[in-house]
Design a protein around this motif. Structure first.
Motif, PDB file in Angstrom:
ATOM      1  N   TYR A  35       1.018  -1.158   0.243  1.00 16.12           N
ATOM      2  CA  TYR A  35      -0.040   0.000  -0.002  1.00 16.12           C
ATOM      3  C   TYR A  35       0.896   1.133  -0.122  1.00 16.12           C
ATOM      4  N   PRO A  36       1.741   1.394  -1.073  1.00 13.26           N
ATOM      5  CA  PRO A  36       2.705   2.335  -0.984  1.00 13.26           C
ATOM      6  C   PRO A  36       2.239   3.635  -0.922  1.00 13.26           C
ATOM      7  N   SER A  37       0.941   4.252  -1.516  1.00 15.15           N
ATOM      8  CA  SER A  37       0.230   5.434  -1.365  1.00 15.15           C
ATOM      9  C   SER A  37      -0.276   5.825  -0.043  1.00 15.15           C
ATOM     10  N   ILE A  38      -0.694   4.751   0.696  1.00 11.39           N
ATOM     11  CA  ILE A  38      -1.186   5.415   2.052  1.00 11.39           C
ATOM     12  C   ILE A  38      -0.365   4.996   3.202  1.00 11.39           C
ATOM     13  N   GLN A  39       0.968   4.456   2.992  1.00 11.03           N
ATOM     14  CA  GLN A  39       1.630   3.934   4.362  1.00 11.03           C
ATOM     15  C   GLN A  39       2.121   4.981   4.889  1.00 11.03           C
ATOM     16  N   HIS A  40       2.220   6.336   4.389  1.00 13.57           N
ATOM     17  CA  HIS A  40       2.595   7.324   5.428  1.00 13.57           C
ATOM     18  C   HIS A  40       1.468   8.012   6.244  1.00 13.57           C
ATOM     19  N   LEU A  41       0.474   7.381   5.904  1.00 20.16           N
ATOM     20  CA  LEU A  41      -1.007   7.892   6.814  1.00 20.16           C
ATOM     21  C   LEU A  41      -0.918   6.876   8.129  1.00 20.16           C
ATOM     22  N   VAL A  42      -0.357   5.950   7.955  1.00 18.11           N
ATOM     23  CA  VAL A  42      -0.510   5.046   9.371  1.00 18.11           C
ATOM     24  C   VAL A  42       0.005   5.418  10.560  1.00 18.11           C
ATOM     25  N   LYS A  43      -0.660   5.249  11.667  1.00 22.57           N
ATOM     26  CA  LYS A  43      -0.325   5.705  12.894  1.00 22.57           C
ATOM     27  C   LYS A  43      -0.735   4.572  13.931  1.00 22.57           C
ATOM     28  N   ILE A  44       0.309   4.314  14.879  1.00 20.24           N
ATOM     29  CA  ILE A  44      -0.050   3.458  15.892  1.00 20.24           C
ATOM     30  C   ILE A  44       0.124   3.966  17.293  1.00 20.24           C
ATOM     31  N   SER A  45      -1.018   3.930  18.177  1.00 16.04           N
ATOM     32  CA  SER A  45      -0.722   4.600  19.495  1.00 16.04           C
ATOM     33  C   SER A  45      -0.776   3.467  20.284  1.00 16.04           C
ATOM     34  N   LEU A  46      -0.110   3.717  21.539  1.00 11.41           N
ATOM     35  CA  LEU A  46      -0.322   2.739  22.458  1.00 11.41           C
ATOM     36  C   LEU A  46      -0.543   3.702  23.712  1.00 11.41           C
ATOM     37  N   ILE A  47      -1.836   3.492  24.546  1.00 11.18           N
ATOM     38  CA  ILE A  47      -2.083   4.188  25.622  1.00 11.18           C
ATOM     39  C   ILE A  47      -1.991   3.380  26.834  1.00 11.18           C
ATOM     40  N   GLU A  48      -1.324   4.023  27.981  1.00 10.71           N
ATOM     41  CA  GLU A  48      -1.223   3.315  28.950  1.00 10.71           C
ATOM     42  C   GLU A  48      -1.535   4.473  30.226  1.00 10.71           C
ATOM     43  N   ALA A  49      -2.331   3.917  31.179  1.00  9.16           N
ATOM     44  CA  ALA A  49      -2.686   4.812  32.391  1.00  9.16           C
ATOM     45  C   ALA A  49      -1.658   5.004  33.449  1.00  9.16           C
ATOM     46  N   ALA A  50      -0.477   4.223  33.580  1.00  6.08           N
ATOM     47  CA  ALA A  50       0.350   4.405  34.337  1.00  6.08           C
ATOM     48  C   ALA A  50       1.410   5.263  33.754  1.00  6.08           C
ATOM     49  N   ASP A  51       2.537   5.542  34.431  1.00 10.44           N
ATOM     50  CA  ASP A  51       3.710   6.709  34.001  1.00 10.44           C
ATOM     51  C   ASP A  51       4.492   5.752  32.980  1.00 10.44           C
ATOM     52  N   HIS A  52       4.417   4.359  33.101  1.00  8.72           N
ATOM     53  CA  HIS A  52       5.235   3.883  32.144  1.00  8.72           C
ATOM     54  C   HIS A  52       4.892   2.493  31.547  1.00  8.72           C
ATOM     55  N   ILE A  53       5.491   2.152  30.391  1.00  5.24           N
ATOM     56  CA  ILE A  53       4.899   0.637  29.758  1.00  5.24           C
ATOM     57  C   ILE A  53       5.691  -0.461  30.491  1.00  5.24           C
ATOM     58  N   LEU A  54       5.260  -1.598  30.525  1.00  6.90           N
ATOM     59  CA  LEU A  54       5.889  -2.661  30.886  1.00  6.90           C
ATOM     60  C   LEU A  54       6.531  -2.551  32.317  1.00  6.90           C
ATOM     61  N   THR A  55       5.852  -1.879  33.252  1.00  8.49           N
ATOM     62  CA  THR A  55       5.967  -1.715  34.675  1.00  8.49           C
ATOM     63  C   THR A  55       6.416  -3.030  35.392  1.00  8.49           C
ATOM     64  N   MET A  56       6.031  -4.225  34.861  1.00  6.17           N
ATOM     65  CA  MET A  56       6.543  -5.589  35.645  1.00  6.17           C
ATOM     66  C   MET A  56       7.919  -5.792  35.242  1.00  6.17           C
ATOM     67  N   PHE A  57       8.227  -5.265  34.393  1.00  7.16           N
ATOM     68  CA  PHE A  57       9.889  -5.480  33.992  1.00  7.16           C
ATOM     69  C   PHE A  57      10.721  -4.626  34.716  1.00  7.16           C
ATOM     70  N   ASP A  58      12.013  -4.885  34.582  1.00  7.50           N
ATOM     71  CA  ASP A  58      13.074  -4.035  35.078  1.00  7.50           C
ATOM     72  C   ASP A  58      13.358  -2.615  34.286  1.00  7.50           C
ATOM     73  N   LYS A  59      13.749  -1.687  34.958  1.00 10.26           N
ATOM     74  CA  LYS A  59      13.587  -0.355  34.562  1.00 10.26           C
ATOM     75  C   LYS A  59      14.417  -0.225  33.171  1.00 10.26           C
ATOM     76  N   ARG A  60      15.477  -0.971  33.093  1.00 11.80           N
ATOM     77  CA  ARG A  60      16.134  -0.729  31.767  1.00 11.80           C
ATOM     78  C   ARG A  60      15.261  -1.240  30.631  1.00 11.80           C
ATOM     79  N   ILE A  61      14.643  -2.244  30.878  1.00 10.57           N
ATOM     80  CA  ILE A  61      13.577  -2.767  29.607  1.00 10.57           C
ATOM     81  C   ILE A  61      12.625  -1.738  29.439  1.00 10.57           C
TER      82      ILE A  61
END
Ligand code: FAD
Ligand code: MG
Ligand code: MG
Ligand code: MG
Ligand code: MG
Length: 551
Positions: free
Chosen positions: A224-250
């Motif tokens: 889909y070359p003509s529309i690929q620049h319109l793609v957007k992915i959003s990740l919404i998380e209520a906490a201050d960080h993602i993957l909070t169960m992992f080590d801070k470095r991750i």
């Protein structure tokens, strides 16, 4: 009652050679297993099914390898490759094990019966309901998705819990691309259709966002070359960080990588409403904001199934959120009922609840004080019963109980110190802060299934010798050691052939090498050679030809 126990017994005993070979087992106890997921299937695979009359009930007649579900959403792995028919698993046991495709909707612990319903057929009463008796019931029904009652989620969002969910998501992604390509849409509409929203920054949400990003950039952008620049992915998380169960470095690495990839990570935002066209979220600073979207996946956590909530009310656990078991995975006050995996949690007994009893038992010479030796003598027992003690000593970098005693008395004291009950209480007062709740993972569910099967395999022996071999001071003898979880590490695939791995001992590895570790671990963990072959060939096909985008 469509299926009376009489009928079931007759069926189990009907002229099989196996029954002739094992005449010592005419009256096998009935074990009923609810669920064919990680917990139930692992239990069944490890159970010595010659010892019991086993019946399995689940609305799905297959086991699904959930860690590869995100890969199914992008077509990296085919749905067929991650499921194993439960009848095939049971057939391998070589015993006659009954399976019914139905769901349990009520547990009756007083009469030791469960109420089930199948939607495949009806009985004489015109419904698909039947009763099943049990001597032992293993509840392994997993959890349900949790929407936190957010309006519009059920109607408008996808979940990622079952194989069908993954297939629907895949089809929906393709539909969004095709819709955005239609000739009569304006750019704004195209953008809306190509906005993919993932709600929940836990391992599943993150892995899904990463695999969607790979699918879009590596495969769909070419188609889909003509529309690929319109793609957007959003990740919404209520906490201050993602993957909070992992080590801070991750967490940091993941947030940075997603930033570079152009995935819009919105932390500190809570989704409050989802409509057909827009997602509304809230942040203390901004108030409500609504964004148009094409497809949304809801992945914010799990909750208790309604019939388990009812069961909890019946047995006096109505004030709890999750069904509680003891450390032997027995549901309290409920003879013969066990619960494993995501549907239950272990209520670890606290040291401070039993402190006086522990003191009394340890004080062998009845002197009213404990010496280091006296404490050491019961330490193994205490550590087995209360695993938090060893975790506490480790967290304080104490080498043993002598350190603890000394710290309670002040450093100046010598080896000969003795603790009275008040000092002993003080020394152990913080130990219970180290009680760990086990995560809702396949790793926990399968270890519990394995543990419980081993207990069941030795149950007969234990019944003949009711004084169990495991002595826990102050509590008498138990038949078995309490369940102990062994954490083998956890992966967070982040896309672009990079994975973060957090292994025991805080060993962190991020990048391409851990991706290979991931491939090999998940190939090894497959439950049959058939699915292993299929998964590996799917991966190979993906490397050579890319992902399939037809749907
Ligand atoms: P499940 O595996 O969910 O099994 C529940 C079973 O009960 C199913 O067979 C279901 O059909 C059946 N059932 C439901 N209702 C009833 C009823 N009323 N009566 C009878 N049967 C019923 N864990 C990891 O450790 N690593 C991972 O990488 C990982 N990735 C994941 C990715 C995704 C997308 C998801 C959804 C989960 C992932 N998990 C992972 C978590 C893991 O799948 C769960 O913790 C695990 O499945 C729990 O096992 P369980 O047996 O308790 O429940
Ligand atoms: Mg299960
Ligand atoms: Mg499962
Ligand atoms: Mg659990
Ligand atoms: Mg003493």
């Amino acid at each position: 009652a469509a299926a009376s126990s009489g009928g079931l017994v007759a069926y189990a005993d009907s002229g099989s050679d196996a029954a002739v070979e094992k005449p010592q087992l005419p009256q096998r106890k009935k074990v009923v297993v609810l669920g064919t997921g990680w917990g139930g299937t692992t239990f069944l695979r490890n159970l010595d099914t010659r010892l019991y009359d086993v019946q399995v009930i689940s609305p799905r007649n297959y086991f699904a390898f959930t860690p590869l579900l995100p890969s199914v959403t992008s077509g990296t792995v085919e749905p067929r490759s991650i499921v194993e028919p439960i009848r095939r698993v049971l057939e391998k046991k070589g015993e006659e094990i009954k399976f019914w495709e139905a769901e349990c909707f009520k547990i009756d612990p007083q009469n030791k019966k469960i109420h089930c319903r199948s939607n495949l057929g009806t009985n004489l009463d015109g419904n698909g309901e039947f009763l099943v008796d049990y001597d032992y019931l293993v509840v392994a029904v997993g959890a349900r998705v949790n929407t936190f009652n957010t309006p519009g989620v059920v109607e408008n969002c996808h979940f990622l819990k079952e194989v069908e969910d993954a297939q629907k998501i895949r089809r929906s992604v393709m539909d969004c691309f095709e819709r955005a390509s239609l000739p009569f849409l304006d750019e704004e509409e195209r953008r809306k259709n190509l906005h993919f929203v993932v709600v929940g920054g836990g391992p599943t949400g993150v892995e899904f966002a990463a695999s969607l990003h790979d699918f879009v950039t590596e495969d769909l952008s070419k188609l889909y070359p003509s529309i690929q620049h319109l793609v957007k992915i959003s990740l919404i998380e209520a906490a201050d960080h993602i993957l909070t169960m992992f080590d801070k470095r991750i967490t940091n690495f993941a947030e940075d990588k997603f930033g570079r990839d152009g995935i819009d990570v919105k932390t500190g935002y809570k989704v409050v409403k989802v409509s057909k066209d827009a997602i509304t979220m809230q942040n203390p600073g901004t108030g409500d904001i609504s964004v148009p979207y094409g497809m949304a996946v809801w992945s914010t956590g799990i909750g208790t199934r309604p019939f388990i909530v009812e069961f909890m009310k019946q047995i006096g656990q109505g004030n709890r959120r999750v069904l509680a078991t003891d450390e032997w995975l027995r549901v309290r006050e409920c003879d013969g009922v066990y619960a494993i995996g995501d549907c239950a949690t272990i209520n670890q007994r606290r040291v401070m609840e039993d402190i006086s009893e522990i003191f009394r038992v340890a004080d062998k010479d009845k002197s009213g004080t404990l010496t280091v030796k006296e404490i050491q003598d019961v330490l193994d027992d205490i550590s087995m019963r209360y695993p938090q003690l060893q975790l506490y000593l480790k967290s304080k970098q104490m080498n043993g109980i002598a350190d603890l005693v000394r710290s309670a008395k002040g450093d100046a004291e010598k080896e000969s110190v003795e603790l009275n009950i008040e000092e002993f209480k003080k020394a152990l007062s913080l130990v219970d802060s180290q009680v760990k709740f086990l995560p809702a993972t396949a790793q926990v569910a399968s270890q519990q299934g394995q543990y419980l099967a081993r207990c069941f395999n030795k149950m007969k022996d234990a019944e003949e010798h009711p004084e169990g071999p495991i002595r826990i001071r102050g509590e008498g003898r138990h038949r078995f050691r309490p369940f102990r979880y062994r954490h083998l590490g956890q992966f967070a695939p982040l896309g672009g052939e990079q994975t973060a791995a957090q292994l025991p001992g805080d060993w962190i590895s991020i990048g391409h090498s851990s991706q290979w570790l991931w491939y090999s671990v998940y190939a090894t963990k497959q439950i049959s050679w058939r699915t292993r072959m299929l998964v590996v060939s799917d991966w190979t096909r993906r490397f050579i030809f890319g992902r399939d985008s037809s749907c």
